[in-house]
Write an enzyme that holds these catalytic residues in place. Structure first.
Site, PDB file in Angstrom:
ATOM      1  N   SER A 195      -9.935  24.980  63.469  1.00 37.68           N
ATOM      2  CA  SER A 195      -8.748  25.292  62.675  1.00 37.68           C
ATOM      3  C   SER A 195      -7.588  25.517  63.627  1.00 37.68           C
ATOM      4  CB  SER A 195      -8.985  26.551  61.838  1.00 37.68           C
ATOM      5  OG  SER A 195      -7.780  27.013  61.247  1.00 37.68           O
ATOM      6  N   TYR A 208     -11.588  35.305  60.492  1.00 39.74           N
ATOM      7  CA  TYR A 208     -11.613  33.848  60.579  1.00 39.74           C
ATOM      8  C   TYR A 208     -11.154  33.380  61.958  1.00 39.74           C
ATOM      9  CZ  TYR A 208     -10.940  29.016  58.964  1.00 39.74           C
ATOM     10  OH  TYR A 208     -11.004  27.650  58.797  1.00 39.74           O
TER      11      TYR A 208
END
Length: 311
Positions: A195, A208
């Site tokens: 990501s 995350y």
């Protein structure tokens, strides 16, 4: 934004010269990669299409929805033998049912929870037994399975940190280690879906971010180790595709927020207050409703939108 990171510094990677995209005459290249020792300044590189693909087998994890679901269908359409790992196949989830409805002997859904070693090993044996020649190995692994959550550090429980890491980081490590013998035999490739939050921190997303930074580090270390063996390790860093991945719904956001508030220590609730907390949840709701809802261009575009390649 989508970023793809492929290999070590070019000065450390002697090898054959890759093919380059020709922007003047529109020469087409796909997102299947190779490394090189020199790249002309100001030019992005694209590898030639993998050919033939018919005998090349891949596993994609997290195919119930989102990236994994669309990628499994795309790779199948290109002629690969695709094993689609689905977390909820044993519960009759709609995603695995739709993939099964294609009724193709080149697209097979498999029950796979990357947090469970026994399920990972079962899939290893299933794929090995399905290969025409197991000694030639398996050509590709896409570690896509992942979960997400939100909440500032003081709002996030240790259990939440561990839960997200177990899927996003340790699930990636576990699956990769189990399939590496097959990948090495084929001199294949490993693609880890990271990501942009694996490159830059963001408030209220620490669980995350931590795991995606970990995926980046794991991929970089593995790339160094696998390069002499002819195995490529790639990292894909999508931007905001939350609306397309089914990670959050309005109901799930509210459920997470309610549980988070109820479990906060009294001192934290008192110091921050409900107004501050609700404002942060509203910000998250706005973010989750933004971004791209279409993942198909990631797999089929000659030059994906807002894309950068770092070699």
């Amino acid at each position: 934004m989508l970023t793809v990171r492929l290999s070590r510094p070019l000065s450390k990677l002697p090898g054959k010269t890759p093919s380059f995209s020709d922007r003047e005459n529109g020469t087409r290249r796909t997102l299947l990669f190779s490394s090189s020792s020199s790249v002309p300044v100001g030019r992005r590189t694209y590898a030639d299409t993998v050919n033939p693909v018919g005998s090349k087998a891949l596993l994609v994890t997290g195919c119930d929805s989102g990236f994994g679901f669309s990628l499994a269908k795309h790779l199948h359409s290109k002629g690969f033998l695709v094993f689609a790992g689905c977390l909820l196949k044993d519960k009759g989830d709609a995603g695995s049912k739709e993939l099964d409805s294609l009724k193709s002997d080149r697209l097979r859904t498999v029950q796979l929870n990357v947090c469970k070693s026994e399920e990972v090993e079962k899939v290893v044996e299933l794929i090995r037994s399905s290969l025409e020649d197991p000694e030639k190995g398996m050509w590709g692994l896409v570690n896509n399975a992942g979960i997400s959550t939100f909440g500032e550090v003081e709002f996030t429980s240790m259990e939440t940190y561990k839960e997200v890491a177990e899927v996003n980081l340790w699930g990636t490590v576990r699956t990769t280690k189990s399939f590496l013998p097959l990948i090495r035999r084929a001199k294949g490739r490993i693609v880890n879906i990271s990501s942009m939050l694996g490159r830059m921190a963001n408030p209220a997303r620490s669980p995350y971010c931590i795991t995606k930074f970990g995926v980046e580090a794991f991929s970089d270390c593995l790339r160094y180790e696998m390069h002499p063996l002819g195995v490529k390790v790639c990292v894909v860093e999508p931007g905001n595709f939350i609306a397309a991945t089914s990670l959050y719904s309005p109901e799930r956001i509210q459920a997470i927020a309610t549980k988070m508030w109820d479990e906060l220590p009294e001192v934290v609730r008192k110091d921050y207050g409900k107004k501050y907390f609700d404002e942060k949840i509203a910000t998250m709701e706005t973010y989750c409703n933004s971004g791209s809802t279409d993942t198909t261009h990631l797999w089929i575009a000659h030059r994906p939108r807002k894309t950068h390649y770092q070699y």
